[in-house]
Write an enzyme that holds these catalytic residues in place. Structure first.
Site, PDB file in Angstrom:
ATOM      1  N   HIS A   1       1.375 -91.842 -14.309  1.00 27.68           N
ATOM      2  CA  HIS A   1       0.249 -91.302 -15.075  1.00 27.68           C
ATOM      3  C   HIS A   1      -0.724 -90.576 -14.131  1.00 27.68           C
ATOM      4  CE1 HIS A   1      -3.195 -91.985 -18.103  1.00 27.68           C
ATOM      5  NE2 HIS A   1      -3.817 -91.615 -16.998  1.00 27.68           N
ATOM      6  N   GLU A   2      -1.069 -91.232 -13.025  1.00 23.43           N
ATOM      7  CA  GLU A   2      -2.003 -90.625 -12.064  1.00 23.43           C
ATOM      8  C   GLU A   2      -1.400 -89.406 -11.388  1.00 23.43           C
ATOM      9  OE1 GLU A   2      -5.091 -91.156 -11.857  1.00 23.43           O
ATOM     10  OE2 GLU A   2      -4.938 -92.811 -13.273  1.00 23.43           O
TER      11      GLU A   2
ATOM     12  N   HIS B   1      -1.878 -86.366 -13.459  1.00 17.74           N
ATOM     13  CA  HIS B   1      -3.209 -85.764 -13.254  1.00 17.74           C
ATOM     14  C   HIS B   1      -3.238 -84.972 -11.954  1.00 17.74           C
ATOM     15  CE1 HIS B   1      -5.326 -87.790 -16.444  1.00 17.74           C
ATOM     16  NE2 HIS B   1      -5.157 -89.000 -15.953  1.00 17.74           N
TER      17      HIS B   1
END
Ligand SMILES: [Zn+2]
Length: 403
Positions: A67-68, A71
């Protein structure tokens, strides 16, 4: 983040694990081994549940990392350098060296995280369903990952800044109003409301008997509240002090004393007659420290005649000296963190050229306010003679963060 350890490096980004992450890994493994998996796949030996719990907990953190990374990779693709990703008690955070400069970039960066989690969750559930009876243990792990990733995606879409959903909201408000400060203010307010709702829900859960989850939810709410307030004040500060350098606000250098002067002379000739509480100490033309009343008291009275100022002063390396060309934005957090009222300003040659005091900073805000200069509308800072044209941001980097 203090207490973080580098565990890997992916695409030129340092991956760090905070010590709080280890605690969660243990707690999560335990709760999965004791509660979750025995309920999903019955009749297995305890050791199996512990292994399943540990694997599932590790894979959940891999999911958070993915998820990170989503980003961070979008940020890098849009030209924003990413320093590191930290895994910590509430998940992950990407540490950007710079905030996005356009709403479109912020929108893409923010939305890609929850989307990634939702897609991961979907894949895990489909896979788990497909292998179902053939491999029930693997299916149980996949089922857990599917649900956890879907929850992660949905949770992060809550429109409370600084959650991803709050960033999406801010990007939309920013696009609509053209004003980053106002958009941040609104997104941060919504974020604070969301945080209070979490805290209230946590308290309600706590008193309904769900003590652990109540505490946990309340704790998340408290964390969100801090983050929403901090993000807002950072943007406000940036807006008020945008482009302002220390050289513009510093006062002229005060009286200095030589490091060789005895404490007795210092007290008789400087401290008492002028009522000074602290004096910069020099050796030749170099600033070497600062002497305060507290420093003087450290030396016994009978030694004041012999002891030189240099022997009891606070040395330069503990003073957080700054340079005139540094941006004020980068220095204010330093003043706040160390609770200092003034910082010595030295030039590249190590000479004291002025002092930056908290009062001067406050006066600047008051004067701006008195002139009706609205926050968020920038006027170019007055050019001051002597200030270097090149406003290099030696300390002006701002660590943006996307959770
Ligand atoms: Zn995120």
């Amino acid at each position: 983040m203090p207490g973080s350890l580098r565990i890997a490096r992916i695409a030129d980004i340092d991956i760090e694990a905070n010590i709080s992450w280890l605690i969660v890994l243990v707690l999560l493994t335990w709760s999965l081994a004791v509660d979750w998996f025995p309920a999903i796949v019955a009749g297995q030996p305890a050791a199996t549940y512990w292994v399943l719990g540990f694997i599932a907990a590790l894979l959940l953190f891999v999911s958070v990392l993915v998820h990170e990374l989503a980003h961070s990779l979008v940020a890098k693709a849009r030209g924003l350098p990413v320093k590191s990703i930290t895994l910590f008690i509430f998940g992950g955070v990407s540490n950007l060296e710079q905030e996005p400069q356009r709403p479109g970039v912020e929108f893409q960066m923010a939305v890609v995280g929850p989307l990634t989690s939702l897609i991961l969750g979907g894949i895990a559930l489909v896979l788990g369903g497909a292998i179902g009876r053939a491999a029930p243990l693997a299916a149980a792990v996949l089922g857990y990952l599917g649900i956890a990733n879907l929850l992660l995606g949905v949770f992060n879409l809550i429109p409370g800044f600084p959650l991803d959903g709050g960033r999406v909201l801010r990007a939309i408000l920013w696009k609509a109003s053209g004003n980053l400060q106002r958009a941040t203010q609104w997104a941060s307010r919504v974020g604070q409301v969301v945080a209070y709702l979490f805290i209230l829900f946590g308290i309600w859960q706590f008193f309904s008997g769900n003590i652990v989850s109540g505490l946990w939810i309340g704790f998340i709410g408290w964390f969100l509240l801090q983050a929403a307030q901090a993000a807002n004040s950072q943007v406000m500060l940036d807006s008020v002090f945008k482009g302002v350098i220390i050289g513009q606000l510093m006062s002229p250098p005060p009286v200095t004393v030589s490091a060789n002067l005895s404490l007795q002379e210092l007290v008789d000739n400087y401290i008492l007659p002028h009522g000074l509480r602290s004096i910069p100490v020099v050796r030749g033309d170099q600033l070497v420290g600062l002497i305060t009343l507290a420093d003087i008291r450290k030396a016994p009275r009978e030694q004041w005649l012999q002891a030189p100022v240099g022997s009891v002063m606070t040395p330069l390396e503990r003073l957080h000296a700054v340079r005139p060309q540094q941006r004020l934005n980068g220095v204010l957090p330093l003043m706040a963190a160390h609770d200092v009222n003034q910082l010595p300003v030295v030039d590249d040659a190590g000479r004291l050229v002025g002092m930056l005091s908290r009062d001067a900073v406050l006066r600047y805000i008051e004067v701006r306010h008195g002139l009706g200069l609205e926050v968020g509308r920038q006027t170019p800072p007055p050019a001051k003679s002597g200030a270097p044209a090149n406003m290099s941001a030696a300390n002006g980097d701002r660590g943006g963060a996307v959770a």
